[in-house]
Design a protein around this motif. Structure first.
Motif, PDB file in Angstrom:
ATOM      1  N   TYR A  33      10.517   3.822  -8.118  1.00  0.00           N
ATOM      2  CA  TYR A  33      10.748   5.575  -7.509  1.00  0.00           C
ATOM      3  C   TYR A  33      10.218   5.942  -6.595  1.00  0.00           C
ATOM      4  CZ  TYR A  33       8.560   3.199 -12.080  1.00  0.00           C
ATOM      5  OH  TYR A  33       8.523   2.359 -13.082  1.00  0.00           O
ATOM      6  N   ILE A  34      11.461   5.529  -5.655  1.00  0.00           N
ATOM      7  CA  ILE A  34      11.579   6.370  -4.425  1.00  0.00           C
ATOM      8  C   ILE A  34      12.964   7.465  -4.536  1.00  0.00           C
ATOM      9  CG2 ILE A  34      12.819   6.254  -1.899  1.00  0.00           C
ATOM     10  CD1 ILE A  34      11.400   3.215  -1.853  1.00  0.00           C
ATOM     11  N   ASP A  35      13.045   8.629  -4.041  1.00  0.00           N
ATOM     12  CA  ASP A  35      14.138   9.849  -4.325  1.00  0.00           C
ATOM     13  C   ASP A  35      15.167   9.434  -4.110  1.00  0.00           C
ATOM     14  OD1 ASP A  35      14.538  11.385  -1.857  1.00  0.00           O
ATOM     15  OD2 ASP A  35      12.110  10.398  -2.021  1.00  0.00           O
ATOM     16  N   SER A  36      15.959   9.985  -5.432  1.00  0.00           N
ATOM     17  CA  SER A  36      17.364   9.486  -4.371  1.00  0.00           C
ATOM     18  C   SER A  36      18.045   9.723  -3.435  1.00  0.00           C
ATOM     19  CB  SER A  36      18.188   9.805  -5.389  1.00  0.00           C
ATOM     20  OG  SER A  36      18.208  11.334  -5.832  1.00  0.00           O
ATOM     21  N   THR A  37      17.187  10.555  -3.006  1.00  0.00           N
ATOM     22  CA  THR A  37      18.408  11.031  -1.462  1.00  0.00           C
ATOM     23  C   THR A  37      17.793   9.289  -0.641  1.00  0.00           C
ATOM     24  OG1 THR A  37      18.288  13.476  -1.750  1.00  0.00           O
ATOM     25  CG2 THR A  37      18.072  12.525   0.208  1.00  0.00           C
ATOM     26  N   THR A  38      16.199   9.263  -0.797  1.00  0.00           N
ATOM     27  CA  THR A  38      15.898   8.502   0.073  1.00  0.00           C
ATOM     28  C   THR A  38      16.814   6.675  -0.691  1.00  0.00           C
ATOM     29  OG1 THR A  38      14.357   9.566   0.105  1.00  0.00           O
ATOM     30  CG2 THR A  38      13.778   7.540   1.479  1.00  0.00           C
ATOM     31  N   SER A  39      17.333   6.554  -1.391  1.00  0.00           N
ATOM     32  CA  SER A  39      17.228   5.620  -1.973  1.00  0.00           C
ATOM     33  C   SER A  39      18.496   5.506  -0.979  1.00  0.00           C
ATOM     34  CB  SER A  39      16.941   5.774  -2.787  1.00  0.00           C
ATOM     35  OG  SER A  39      18.230   4.299  -3.542  1.00  0.00           O
ATOM     36  N   TYR A  40      19.394   6.475  -1.609  1.00  0.00           N
ATOM     37  CA  TYR A  40      21.179   6.996  -0.897  1.00  0.00           C
ATOM     38  C   TYR A  40      20.815   5.898   1.167  1.00  0.00           C
ATOM     39  CZ  TYR A  40      25.343   7.975   1.278  1.00  0.00           C
ATOM     40  OH  TYR A  40      26.683   8.226   1.505  1.00  0.00           O
ATOM     41  N   GLN A  41      19.870   6.378   1.448  1.00  0.00           N
ATOM     42  CA  GLN A  41      19.854   6.483   2.894  1.00  0.00           C
ATOM     43  C   GLN A  41      19.633   5.288   3.594  1.00  0.00           C
ATOM     44  OE1 GLN A  41      16.965  10.174   3.904  1.00  0.00           O
ATOM     45  NE2 GLN A  41      18.635  11.344   4.022  1.00  0.00           N
ATOM     46  N   LEU A  42      18.851   4.575   2.333  1.00  0.00           N
ATOM     47  CA  LEU A  42      17.789   3.328   3.199  1.00  0.00           C
ATOM     48  C   LEU A  42      19.239   2.569   2.810  1.00  0.00           C
ATOM     49  CD1 LEU A  42      14.520   3.165   1.077  1.00  0.00           C
ATOM     50  CD2 LEU A  42      14.426   3.100   3.550  1.00  0.00           C
ATOM     51  N   GLU A  43      19.451   2.340   1.833  1.00  0.00           N
ATOM     52  CA  GLU A  43      20.676   1.442   1.669  1.00  0.00           C
ATOM     53  C   GLU A  43      21.955   1.804   2.444  1.00  0.00           C
ATOM     54  OE1 GLU A  43      24.108   0.904  -2.414  1.00  0.00           O
ATOM     55  OE2 GLU A  43      23.127   2.217  -2.513  1.00  0.00           O
ATOM     56  N   LEU A  44      21.858   2.743   2.734  1.00  0.00           N
ATOM     57  CA  LEU A  44      23.019   3.819   3.744  1.00  0.00           C
ATOM     58  C   LEU A  44      22.937   2.880   5.118  1.00  0.00           C
ATOM     59  CD1 LEU A  44      26.177   4.581   5.229  1.00  0.00           C
ATOM     60  CD2 LEU A  44      24.449   7.186   5.119  1.00  0.00           C
ATOM     61  N   CYS A  45      22.116   3.063   5.078  1.00  0.00           N
ATOM     62  CA  CYS A  45      21.281   2.229   7.069  1.00  0.00           C
ATOM     63  C   CYS A  45      20.764   1.295   7.118  1.00  0.00           C
ATOM     64  CB  CYS A  45      19.462   2.746   7.203  1.00  0.00           C
ATOM     65  SG  CYS A  45      20.357   4.418   8.143  1.00  0.00           S
ATOM     66  N   VAL A  46      20.704   0.240   6.069  1.00  0.00           N
ATOM     67  CA  VAL A  46      20.445  -1.469   6.201  1.00  0.00           C
ATOM     68  C   VAL A  46      22.148  -1.316   5.775  1.00  0.00           C
ATOM     69  CG1 VAL A  46      20.385  -3.239   4.703  1.00  0.00           C
ATOM     70  CG2 VAL A  46      18.706  -1.314   4.932  1.00  0.00           C
ATOM     71  N   VAL A  47      23.544  -1.355   5.366  1.00  0.00           N
ATOM     72  CA  VAL A  47      24.309  -1.608   4.691  1.00  0.00           C
ATOM     73  C   VAL A  47      25.127  -1.521   6.753  1.00  0.00           C
ATOM     74  CG1 VAL A  47      26.664  -0.943   3.946  1.00  0.00           C
ATOM     75  CG2 VAL A  47      24.805  -1.624   2.584  1.00  0.00           C
ATOM     76  N   GLU A  48      25.106  -0.685   6.790  1.00  0.00           N
ATOM     77  CA  GLU A  48      25.921  -0.275   8.161  1.00  0.00           C
ATOM     78  C   GLU A  48      24.744  -1.238   9.292  1.00  0.00           C
ATOM     79  OE1 GLU A  48      27.486   0.941  11.125  1.00  0.00           O
ATOM     80  OE2 GLU A  48      27.852   2.206   8.872  1.00  0.00           O
ATOM     81  N   ALA A  49      23.523  -1.407   9.331  1.00  0.00           N
ATOM     82  CA  ALA A  49      22.998  -2.181   9.620  1.00  0.00           C
ATOM     83  C   ALA A  49      23.856  -3.722   9.514  1.00  0.00           C
ATOM     84  CB  ALA A  49      21.248  -2.431   9.861  1.00  0.00           C
TER      85      ALA A  49
END
Length: 144
Positions: A33-49
């Motif tokens: 239940y992480i908010d959509s903005t934080t969820s997007y940021q997590l996905e972006l960072c892990v995908v980038e890494a």
């Protein structure tokens, strides 16, 4: 502090596998239940890494493993990304800078480390006995 839960993802070092990691991170964030903005940021960072590890540590070559440990603590979500490719020298990563008033001059590369440091609460990198470990930490807000 010991992690309450851990999930390990292992992919072959092919760029087409990175979307699988992104989907897994998004699914984990939704389950928590992480908010959509934080969820997007997590996905972006892990995908980038993970993308950078495949491109730079393994020079884009398939046949190597990239491992991602997702650790859930009561106050944070931690991603540990492992590879055994070429190590990175963080001191040689050029600082990212650009003029926001000149979008045409925005560089096409070199933003990855900047994005990680901008969106994650902690970013750590180390290389031990041929294993490179990138750690990304995001603190979770308490409900209420």
């Amino acid at each position: 502090m010991k992690a309450a839960n851990m999930i390990r993802l292992i992919i072959d070092s092919r760029l087409e596998n990175v979307s699988l990691v992104g989907s897994a991170v998004r699914g984990i964030a939704n389950t928590l239940y992480i908010d959509s903005t934080t969820s997007y940021q997590l996905e972006l960072c892990v995908v980038e890494a993970v993308t950078n590890e495949i491109k730079h540590a393994y020079h884009g070559r398939a046949g190597h493993s990239v491992e991602i440990d997702v650790l859930l603590y009561p106050d944070r979500l931690t991603f540990k990304i492992y590879n055994r490719g070429k190590s990175m020298n963080p001191a040689k990563v050029a600082p990212f800078s650009f003029d926001p008033s000149n979008i045409e001059a925005l560089p096409e590369g070199g933003m990855g480390v900047y994005i990680l440091h901008s969106l994650m609460d902690e970013v750590h990198y180390k290389s031990i006995n041929g294993q490179n470990i990138l750690t990304l930490v995001k603190y979770l807000k308490k409900p209420g």
